[in-house]
Design an enzyme around this catalytic site. Structure first.
Site, PDB file in Angstrom:
ATOM      1  N   ARG A  74       3.060  -3.339 -18.353  1.00  0.00           N
ATOM      2  CA  ARG A  74       3.798  -3.007 -19.572  1.00  0.00           C
ATOM      3  C   ARG A  74       4.597  -4.229 -19.984  1.00  0.00           C
ATOM      4  O   ARG A  74       4.659  -5.212 -19.256  1.00  0.00           O
ATOM      5  CB  ARG A  74       4.793  -1.884 -19.271  1.00  0.00           C
ATOM      6  N   GLU A 133       4.162  -4.343   5.382  1.00  0.00           N
ATOM      7  CA  GLU A 133       4.149  -5.791   5.169  1.00  0.00           C
ATOM      8  C   GLU A 133       5.166  -6.419   6.102  1.00  0.00           C
ATOM      9  O   GLU A 133       6.166  -5.791   6.456  1.00  0.00           O
ATOM     10  CB  GLU A 133       4.552  -6.139   3.721  1.00  0.00           C
ATOM     11  N   LYS A 134       4.929  -7.673   6.441  1.00  0.00           N
ATOM     12  CA  LYS A 134       5.949  -8.453   7.131  1.00  0.00           C
ATOM     13  C   LYS A 134       7.141  -8.532   6.175  1.00  0.00           C
ATOM     14  O   LYS A 134       6.968  -8.701   4.968  1.00  0.00           O
ATOM     15  CB  LYS A 134       5.382  -9.852   7.397  1.00  0.00           C
ATOM     16  N   LYS A 181      -0.015   0.698  -5.134  1.00  0.00           N
ATOM     17  CA  LYS A 181       0.422  -0.627  -4.665  1.00  0.00           C
ATOM     18  C   LYS A 181      -0.450  -1.167  -3.537  1.00  0.00           C
ATOM     19  O   LYS A 181      -0.639  -2.390  -3.429  1.00  0.00           O
ATOM     20  CB  LYS A 181       1.895  -0.583  -4.254  1.00  0.00           C
ATOM     21  N   ARG A 227      22.256  -7.807 -18.964  1.00  0.00           N
ATOM     22  CA  ARG A 227      22.159  -6.419 -19.420  1.00  0.00           C
ATOM     23  C   ARG A 227      23.563  -5.831 -19.553  1.00  0.00           C
ATOM     24  O   ARG A 227      24.315  -5.775 -18.577  1.00  0.00           O
ATOM     25  CB  ARG A 227      21.329  -5.592 -18.437  1.00  0.00           C
ATOM     26  N   LYS A 249       6.192   0.432   2.906  1.00  0.00           N
ATOM     27  CA  LYS A 249       6.267   0.671   1.461  1.00  0.00           C
ATOM     28  C   LYS A 249       5.378   1.848   1.075  1.00  0.00           C
ATOM     29  O   LYS A 249       4.285   2.007   1.632  1.00  0.00           O
ATOM     30  CB  LYS A 249       5.786  -0.564   0.687  1.00  0.00           C
TER      31      LYS A 249
HETATM   32  C1  MV4 Z   1       9.569  -6.924  -0.162  1.00  0.00           C
HETATM   33  C2  MV4 Z   1      10.746  -7.549   0.318  1.00  0.00           C
HETATM   34  C3  MV4 Z   1      10.663  -8.307   1.459  1.00  0.00           C
HETATM   35  N1  MV4 Z   1       9.486  -8.418   2.103  1.00  0.00           N
HETATM   36  N2  MV4 Z   1       8.425  -7.079   0.510  1.00  0.00           N
HETATM   37  C4  MV4 Z   1      11.670  -4.484  -3.699  1.00  0.00           C
HETATM   38  C5  MV4 Z   1      11.033  -3.806  -4.849  1.00  0.00           C
HETATM   39  C6  MV4 Z   1       9.580  -3.772  -4.599  1.00  0.00           C
HETATM   40  N3  MV4 Z   1       8.905  -4.261  -5.748  1.00  0.00           N
HETATM   41  C7  MV4 Z   1       9.364  -4.632  -3.423  1.00  0.00           C
HETATM   42  N4  MV4 Z   1      10.634  -5.111  -2.994  1.00  0.00           N
HETATM   43  C8  MV4 Z   1      10.732  -5.938  -1.919  1.00  0.00           C
HETATM   44  N5  MV4 Z   1       9.575  -6.164  -1.246  1.00  0.00           N
HETATM   45  C9  MV4 Z   1       8.396  -7.816   1.629  1.00  0.00           C
HETATM   46  N6  MV4 Z   1       7.244  -7.924   2.297  1.00  0.00           N
HETATM   47  C10 MV4 Z   1      11.941  -7.360  -0.388  1.00  0.00           C
HETATM   48  C11 MV4 Z   1      11.933  -6.534  -1.498  1.00  0.00           C
HETATM   49  C12 MV4 Z   1      13.222  -6.387  -2.124  1.00  0.00           C
HETATM   50  C13 MV4 Z   1      13.490  -6.908  -3.379  1.00  0.00           C
HETATM   51  C14 MV4 Z   1      12.516  -7.564  -4.118  1.00  0.00           C
HETATM   52  C15 MV4 Z   1      12.795  -8.052  -5.366  1.00  0.00           C
HETATM   53  C16 MV4 Z   1      14.063  -7.914  -5.882  1.00  0.00           C
HETATM   54  C17 MV4 Z   1      15.047  -7.268  -5.179  1.00  0.00           C
HETATM   55  C18 MV4 Z   1      14.778  -6.753  -3.931  1.00  0.00           C
HETATM   56  C19 MV4 Z   1      15.787  -6.114  -3.228  1.00  0.00           C
HETATM   57  C20 MV4 Z   1      15.505  -5.602  -2.002  1.00  0.00           C
HETATM   58  C21 MV4 Z   1      14.233  -5.723  -1.450  1.00  0.00           C
END
Ligand code: MV4
Length: 450
Positions: free
Chosen positions: A292, A200-201, A116, A339, A158
């Site tokens: 995918r 990340e912020k 990532k 779903r 992350k």
């Molecule tokens: C984030 C975020 C807020 N800020 N990145 C969740 C899964 C992963 N793909 C990244 N995710 C997030 N990244 C920043 N900089 C909030 C999430 C996130 C989220 C994103 C999409 C759908 C649901 C979520 C639930 C919690 C946190």
């Protein structure tokens, strides 16, 4: 076109791929665990090969067994579906090494988007917007601290090998940074065998909006509009819709342009998804790329009148995308997917495997059901709990919601608990109806939804 392909998956997606192959005149080989011997995709395929016992790590995840099944049956290509081996670069490589076509992107693409922090840097380099963040992984807590103080708290730590929400830690107070940084690394190391983390912020109350793309060997890179997947519980999507109620036409075009730029930058082939976070000000940022086809691909098919799985098979066979002349796409009507899982929403969505004693599927205009079960089917505790996807399509969002409610009322499943009652509540929820659901929807509205 291929004569015969092997489907390296189970359940509804295995059946979905076989249906696409049949329409293309391509024969299919199913693989199955002993647990799945008596399921519809195994009966539907032209041939079927047992690849091991019930646990996926002894059957659906055993690369040599899947490759041997393909070689022994004379299949020329393998469709991995989603989950299991779909984003496993070693599997994509093993296919190529055995003269089998992997119906998906190159192993190198899977690998580079699977990391990532690398994916983020690639996107920054080609001008796709990203959330302010660290340059690559943070090897020391000092690096993490200096980044966090430069962009300001709150930040999100992350795991670079993570994705889908695994190994994430929010930090709201500088005093917590060191402990959270160490915990994130330990957790990532244990979960992925790679303890790299980046920062990340933190974007507050984002929406999850993702763009479906297709790319072939002829330079066609097309975006099939977007899906809004904000309604998730613990990173499990429950409702997805296309188009996103949060986008204007201008924002949609900008997001599709960014997604196409991203796939061109990595010389991507086949179907993929660029996930974006959309903030409250209407700014969007690259989050991850999925290399995918996804569970929720049908909502994109409904609003673009395409068959994404057939396009995947065509692209892998060296044919051009058949719908390229219709790009750029504007969404036709509105689609919603729900779903239907064998889970009890009233008990923390606890999985409820068991035998289905009654199964009456909805029908009529604008209703599509993707499932592999029927009356008498047994939902296995070994695999995920999704039993069906209900997809509705209407001329506009109001009609799609009305159809969703009507179809949910027609859907009768007995013998197991399902998420149907939960979806009925979502379709009646004022925030959802207003198109205002963010990723905070389920936690915020749980009282109304149960
Ligand atoms: C984030 C975020 C807020 N800020 N990145 C969740 C899964 C992963 N793909 C990244 N995710 C997030 N990244 C920043 N900089 C909030 C999430 C996130 C989220 C994103 C999409 C759908 C649901 C979520 C639930 C919690 C946190």
């Amino acid at each position: 076109m291929f004569d015969k392909i092997l489907v390296a998956n189970r359940g509804e997606v295995a059946l979905r791929v076989m249906r696409a192959a049949k329409e293309l005149g391509v024969k299919t080989v199913a693989v199955y665990s002993t647990e799945d011997e008596d399921t519809l995709p195994v009966r539907y395929a032209d041939e079927a090969v047992c690849v091991g016992p019930a646990p996926a790590n002894q059957s659906y995840l055993v690369i040599p067994n899947i490759i041997a099944a393909a070689k022994n049956t004379g299949a020329q290509a393998i469709h991995p579906g989603y989950g299991f081996l779909a984003e496993n670069a070693d599997f994509a490589r093993a296919c190529v090494d055995n003269d089998l076509v992997f119906i998906g992107p190159s192993a190198d693409c899977i690998e580079s988007m699977g990391d990532k922090a690398t994916a983020r840097e690639t996107m920054m380099a080609c001008g796709v917007p990203t959330v302010p963040g660290s340059d690559g992984v943070c090897d020391t807590v000092e690096e993490a601290r200096s980044f966090a103080s430069s962009v300001g708290y709150p930040v999100l730590i992350k795991a670079t090998a993570g994705g889908g929400g695994k190994g994430m830690r929010e930090v709201h107070d500088p005093a917590d940074l060191e402990a959270q940084y160490k915990a994130a690394r330990t957790e990532a190391g244990a979960a992925f065998g790679n303890d790299g983390v980046y920062l990340e912020k933190l974007v507050l109350n984002p929406r999850h909006v993702e763009v479906q793309i297709l790319a072939d060997d002829f330079g066609n890179h097309i975006a099939l509009c977007e899906r809004d997947c904000s309604i998730q519980r613990r990173h499990q999507k429950l409702v997805e819709e296309a188009p996103s109620p949060a986008l204007t036409d201008d924002l949609r075009r900008a997001m599709m342009v960014a997604a196409v730029k991203a796939v061109r930058a990595v010389d991507y082939r086949n179907a993929g998804t660029i996930e974006f976070l959309l903030d409250e000000r209407g700014e969007f940022y690259f989050m991850e790329m999925n290399t995918r086809v996804q569970v929720e691909h049908p909502v994109s098919e409904m609003v673009t009148d395409t068959d994404i799985i057939k396009e995947q098979i065509r692209i892998a066979a060296g044919e051009p995308i058949s719908c390229a002349d219709r790009a750029p796409f504007a969404p036709n009507g509105h689609a919603i997917e729900m779903r239907i899982n064998a889970e009890d929403p009233e008990n923390g969505f606890r999985p409820c495997p068991g035998t289905i004693t009654k199964f009456v599927v909805p029908g009529g205009p604008g209703v599509r059901v993707e499932t592999y079960v029927g009356e008498g089917a047994r939902i296995s505790p070994y695999y995920d709990s999704m039993v069906a996807k209900l997809i509705v399509h209407g001329q506009d969002r109001d009609e799609a919601i009305a159809r969703a409610k009507r179809a949910l009322d027609e859907f009768q499943i007995e013998g197991i608990a399902t998420t149907i009652p939960f979806h009925k509540r979502v379709m009646d929820n004022a925030t959802f109806i207003a198109g205002d659901a963010t990723t905070a929807f389920i936690p915020n509205e749980m009282g109304d939804l149960l």
